[in-house]
Motif scaffolding. Sequence first.
Motif, PDB file in Angstrom:
ATOM      1  N   LEU A 127      11.726  -0.884   0.108  1.00  0.00           N
ATOM      2  CA  LEU A 127      10.467  -0.713  -0.622  1.00  0.00           C
ATOM      3  C   LEU A 127      10.687  -0.265  -2.067  1.00  0.00           C
ATOM      4  O   LEU A 127       9.725  -0.137  -2.820  1.00  0.00           O
ATOM      5  CB  LEU A 127       9.570   0.306   0.091  1.00  0.00           C
ATOM      6  N   ASP A 128      11.921  -0.040  -2.448  1.00  0.00           N
ATOM      7  CA  ASP A 128      12.242   0.396  -3.810  1.00  0.00           C
ATOM      8  C   ASP A 128      12.306  -0.835  -4.711  1.00  0.00           C
ATOM      9  O   ASP A 128      13.195  -1.672  -4.584  1.00  0.00           O
ATOM     10  CB  ASP A 128      13.587   1.135  -3.806  1.00  0.00           C
ATOM     11  N   TRP A 129      11.342  -0.949  -5.623  1.00  0.00           N
ATOM     12  CA  TRP A 129      11.269  -2.128  -6.473  1.00  0.00           C
ATOM     13  C   TRP A 129      12.516  -2.317  -7.334  1.00  0.00           C
ATOM     14  O   TRP A 129      12.933  -3.444  -7.581  1.00  0.00           O
ATOM     15  CB  TRP A 129      10.042  -2.046  -7.381  1.00  0.00           C
ATOM     16  N   LYS A 130      13.115  -1.218  -7.793  1.00  0.00           N
ATOM     17  CA  LYS A 130      14.308  -1.359  -8.636  1.00  0.00           C
ATOM     18  C   LYS A 130      15.469  -1.956  -7.845  1.00  0.00           C
ATOM     19  O   LYS A 130      16.201  -2.820  -8.358  1.00  0.00           O
ATOM     20  CB  LYS A 130      14.726  -0.019  -9.241  1.00  0.00           C
ATOM     21  N   ILE A 131      15.634  -1.518  -6.617  1.00  0.00           N
ATOM     22  CA  ILE A 131      16.687  -2.099  -5.781  1.00  0.00           C
ATOM     23  C   ILE A 131      16.431  -3.585  -5.579  1.00  0.00           C
ATOM     24  O   ILE A 131      17.346  -4.415  -5.675  1.00  0.00           O
ATOM     25  CB  ILE A 131      16.764  -1.364  -4.428  1.00  0.00           C
ATOM     26  N   GLN A 132      15.187  -3.942  -5.332  1.00  0.00           N
ATOM     27  CA  GLN A 132      14.845  -5.350  -5.148  1.00  0.00           C
ATOM     28  C   GLN A 132      15.076  -6.144  -6.433  1.00  0.00           C
ATOM     29  O   GLN A 132      15.595  -7.270  -6.398  1.00  0.00           O
ATOM     30  CB  GLN A 132      13.392  -5.496  -4.693  1.00  0.00           C
ATOM     31  N   ALA A 133      14.701  -5.560  -7.568  1.00  0.00           N
ATOM     32  CA  ALA A 133      14.901  -6.247  -8.849  1.00  0.00           C
ATOM     33  C   ALA A 133      16.385  -6.407  -9.161  1.00  0.00           C
ATOM     34  O   ALA A 133      16.836  -7.466  -9.627  1.00  0.00           O
ATOM     35  CB  ALA A 133      14.206  -5.483  -9.963  1.00  0.00           C
ATOM     36  N   ASP A 134      17.163  -5.359  -8.908  1.00  0.00           N
ATOM     37  CA  ASP A 134      18.606  -5.416  -9.168  1.00  0.00           C
ATOM     38  C   ASP A 134      19.296  -6.475  -8.323  1.00  0.00           C
ATOM     39  O   ASP A 134      20.348  -7.010  -8.703  1.00  0.00           O
ATOM     40  CB  ASP A 134      19.247  -4.053  -8.898  1.00  0.00           C
ATOM     41  N   ASN A 135      18.700  -6.777  -7.157  1.00  0.00           N
ATOM     42  CA  ASN A 135      19.269  -7.778  -6.252  1.00  0.00           C
ATOM     43  C   ASN A 135      18.520  -9.110  -6.316  1.00  0.00           C
ATOM     44  O   ASN A 135      18.708  -9.970  -5.454  1.00  0.00           O
ATOM     45  CB  ASN A 135      19.264  -7.244  -4.820  1.00  0.00           C
ATOM     46  N   ASP A 136      17.667  -9.276  -7.329  1.00  0.00           N
ATOM     47  CA  ASP A 136      16.893 -10.505  -7.515  1.00  0.00           C
ATOM     48  C   ASP A 136      16.176 -10.916  -6.229  1.00  0.00           C
ATOM     49  O   ASP A 136      16.204 -12.086  -5.809  1.00  0.00           O
ATOM     50  CB  ASP A 136      17.787 -11.652  -7.999  1.00  0.00           C
ATOM     51  N   SER A 137      15.549  -9.939  -5.579  1.00  0.00           N
ATOM     52  CA  SER A 137      14.764 -10.130  -4.353  1.00  0.00           C
ATOM     53  C   SER A 137      15.605 -10.581  -3.168  1.00  0.00           C
ATOM     54  O   SER A 137      15.066 -11.071  -2.169  1.00  0.00           O
ATOM     55  CB  SER A 137      13.629 -11.143  -4.572  1.00  0.00           C
ATOM     56  N   MET A 138      16.926 -10.415  -3.256  1.00  0.00           N
ATOM     57  CA  MET A 138      17.796 -10.871  -2.171  1.00  0.00           C
ATOM     58  C   MET A 138      18.632  -9.740  -1.596  1.00  0.00           C
ATOM     59  O   MET A 138      19.795  -9.930  -1.224  1.00  0.00           O
ATOM     60  CB  MET A 138      18.686 -12.013  -2.655  1.00  0.00           C
ATOM     61  N   LYS A 139      18.036  -8.551  -1.521  1.00  0.00           N
ATOM     62  CA  LYS A 139      18.721  -7.464  -0.827  1.00  0.00           C
ATOM     63  C   LYS A 139      18.922  -7.842   0.637  1.00  0.00           C
ATOM     64  O   LYS A 139      19.899  -7.457   1.270  1.00  0.00           O
ATOM     65  CB  LYS A 139      17.890  -6.175  -0.943  1.00  0.00           C
ATOM     66  N   ASN A 140      17.955  -8.566   1.172  1.00  0.00           N
ATOM     67  CA  ASN A 140      18.138  -9.216   2.474  1.00  0.00           C
ATOM     68  C   ASN A 140      17.646 -10.656   2.335  1.00  0.00           C
ATOM     69  O   ASN A 140      17.293 -11.096   1.236  1.00  0.00           O
ATOM     70  CB  ASN A 140      17.409  -8.471   3.603  1.00  0.00           C
ATOM     71  N   THR A 141      17.620 -11.411   3.408  1.00  0.00           N
ATOM     72  CA  THR A 141      17.176 -12.796   3.341  1.00  0.00           C
ATOM     73  C   THR A 141      15.702 -12.854   2.945  1.00  0.00           C
ATOM     74  O   THR A 141      14.852 -12.284   3.632  1.00  0.00           O
ATOM     75  CB  THR A 141      17.370 -13.497   4.697  1.00  0.00           C
ATOM     76  N   PRO A 142      15.383 -13.533   1.869  1.00  0.00           N
ATOM     77  CA  PRO A 142      13.979 -13.622   1.446  1.00  0.00           C
ATOM     78  C   PRO A 142      13.227 -14.656   2.280  1.00  0.00           C
ATOM     79  O   PRO A 142      13.847 -15.396   3.064  1.00  0.00           O
ATOM     80  CB  PRO A 142      14.103 -14.073  -0.013  1.00  0.00           C
ATOM     81  N   PRO A 143      11.913 -14.751   2.122  1.00  0.00           N
ATOM     82  CA  PRO A 143      11.131 -15.772   2.840  1.00  0.00           C
ATOM     83  C   PRO A 143      11.353 -17.142   2.201  1.00  0.00           C
ATOM     84  O   PRO A 143      10.540 -17.621   1.403  1.00  0.00           O
ATOM     85  CB  PRO A 143       9.691 -15.280   2.702  1.00  0.00           C
TER      86      PRO A 143
ATOM     87  N   PHE B  73       0.843  -1.197   0.000  1.00  0.00           N
ATOM     88  CA  PHE B  73       0.000   0.000   0.000  1.00  0.00           C
ATOM     89  C   PHE B  73       0.879   1.248   0.000  1.00  0.00           C
ATOM     90  O   PHE B  73       0.518   2.269  -0.596  1.00  0.00           O
ATOM     91  CB  PHE B  73      -0.909   0.031   1.236  1.00  0.00           C
ATOM     92  N   SER B  74       2.025   1.160   0.669  1.00  0.00           N
ATOM     93  CA  SER B  74       2.981   2.270   0.699  1.00  0.00           C
ATOM     94  C   SER B  74       3.941   2.202  -0.477  1.00  0.00           C
ATOM     95  O   SER B  74       4.257   3.220  -1.104  1.00  0.00           O
ATOM     96  CB  SER B  74       3.786   2.247   2.002  1.00  0.00           C
ATOM     97  N   ALA B  75       4.425   1.003  -0.794  1.00  0.00           N
ATOM     98  CA  ALA B  75       5.423   0.849  -1.851  1.00  0.00           C
ATOM     99  C   ALA B  75       4.896   1.299  -3.212  1.00  0.00           C
ATOM    100  O   ALA B  75       5.645   1.869  -4.015  1.00  0.00           O
ATOM    101  CB  ALA B  75       5.881  -0.612  -1.920  1.00  0.00           C
ATOM    102  N   ILE B  76       3.620   1.070  -3.476  1.00  0.00           N
ATOM    103  CA  ILE B  76       3.060   1.416  -4.785  1.00  0.00           C
ATOM    104  C   ILE B  76       3.130   2.920  -5.048  1.00  0.00           C
ATOM    105  O   ILE B  76       3.699   3.345  -6.066  1.00  0.00           O
ATOM    106  CB  ILE B  76       1.621   0.874  -4.913  1.00  0.00           C
ATOM    107  N   PRO B  77       2.574   3.771  -4.191  1.00  0.00           N
ATOM    108  CA  PRO B  77       2.718   5.207  -4.456  1.00  0.00           C
ATOM    109  C   PRO B  77       4.176   5.677  -4.383  1.00  0.00           C
ATOM    110  O   PRO B  77       4.581   6.557  -5.158  1.00  0.00           O
ATOM    111  CB  PRO B  77       1.862   5.866  -3.376  1.00  0.00           C
ATOM    112  N   LEU B  78       4.960   5.113  -3.489  1.00  0.00           N
ATOM    113  CA  LEU B  78       6.357   5.523  -3.387  1.00  0.00           C
ATOM    114  C   LEU B  78       7.121   5.231  -4.670  1.00  0.00           C
ATOM    115  O   LEU B  78       8.015   5.990  -5.067  1.00  0.00           O
ATOM    116  CB  LEU B  78       7.027   4.823  -2.206  1.00  0.00           C
ATOM    117  N   ASN B  79       6.768   4.156  -5.363  1.00  0.00           N
ATOM    118  CA  ASN B  79       7.442   3.794  -6.608  1.00  0.00           C
ATOM    119  C   ASN B  79       6.832   4.416  -7.850  1.00  0.00           C
ATOM    120  O   ASN B  79       7.530   4.576  -8.860  1.00  0.00           O
ATOM    121  CB  ASN B  79       7.457   2.269  -6.764  1.00  0.00           C
ATOM    122  N   LEU B  80       5.548   4.761  -7.800  1.00  0.00           N
ATOM    123  CA  LEU B  80       4.854   5.183  -9.024  1.00  0.00           C
ATOM    124  C   LEU B  80       4.248   6.578  -8.987  1.00  0.00           C
ATOM    125  O   LEU B  80       4.097   7.211 -10.043  1.00  0.00           O
ATOM    126  CB  LEU B  80       3.738   4.180  -9.352  1.00  0.00           C
ATOM    127  N   MET B  81       3.884   7.075  -7.817  1.00  0.00           N
ATOM    128  CA  MET B  81       3.167   8.349  -7.746  1.00  0.00           C
ATOM    129  C   MET B  81       3.998   9.502  -8.287  1.00  0.00           C
ATOM    130  O   MET B  81       3.461  10.491  -8.794  1.00  0.00           O
ATOM    131  CB  MET B  81       2.750   8.638  -6.300  1.00  0.00           C
TER     132      MET B  81
END
Length: 360
Positions: free
Chosen positions: A224-240, A82-90
């Motif tokens: 919450l930055d999707w590009k950072i997450q994408a650049d790190n293949d969802s492993m910026k930290n330990t994933p679930p 809910f927060s990440a969407i406007p932060l990335n797109l608004m």
Amino acid sequence: MFNERIYNFSAGPSMLPLPVLERAAKEMLNYGGSGMSVMEMSHRSKVYAKIFADTKEKFRAIMQIPENYEILFLQGGASTQFSAIPLNLMGLTGKADYALTGNFSTAAWKEAKRYGDAAVACSSEDTNHNYIPEALSVREDASYFYYCSNNTIYGTQWKSVPEVGDIPIVCDMSSDICSKPVDVSKYGVIYAGAQKNLAPAGLTIVIVRKDLLGHAMPQTPMMLDWKIQADNDSMKNTPPCWCIYVLGLVCDWLEEMGGLAGIQKVNEMKAKMLYDVLEQTEIFTCHAQKAARSDMNVTFRTASSELDALFVSQAAEAGMSNLKGHRMTGGMRASIYNAMPVEGVEKLCDFISDFDKNNR
């Protein structure tokens, strides 16, 4: 060991397919000869790296996700988006339009207002969200249009993708993702908490068109930055890790069920059975209008809260749990996601018919 299992109609976390649970149990102590459980592995290990890559490939295949979309396996639940969407797109235009058809879309809209001009494109609040509005008011310069495809609490579901021109569509599919085929190319972003149709609670999936990456507001938190997450293949930290592994097992099960087209047929059959029985009774009414009724969450009630409580209690004694409706709607709610077997719905239908005859 599974002969004591009940039919769990919980809205989430919800049932997982029995074959998935059995396979996970079999592999629990020693996955693939590694001598470890998946829950114990380093997310950087070669063994887990293959689990991760295979799951991502399976999920892309089962949903037919085009290559110009990133798949992110994140944490924080769908509500964090809910927060990440406007932060990335608004930041694209400073504006966004929201369809308010239930509790979660309304919560997402309220959060978006903190970051820009979030307007209401339509609302079904006037009748306690028992329908899907036909008319939309969407601005030509909106950064995105947002809607929730299935409203878990109220039992309503969008039956088609809203027409909004070239404006990117953001959709919360938490409660009906992978329940039927979806044309991903019609969306800018699809996201979902996994705990209803895909995996245990703890995994949030974000499918985002690549051209929408890299527009995060300066104040966007790193995680919450999707590009950072994408650049790190969802492993910026330990994933679930465990949840991602189970998602892969669910994708295998869906493939065995005939893919999303196959599971859609089963889901539509289950929903029709249940709605048909409710229509034939004298004491039950459905909350959602016919044209908007969900195939995932069936909301219904009697004329009194006392009779509703009796229904829930007796159903639990008969081996059917979590049928109490949400406090915002009352009554009952039967969540019949992918993993709910036809036999469970048949048992509920028989129980509804008997309860109706005995309590008129």
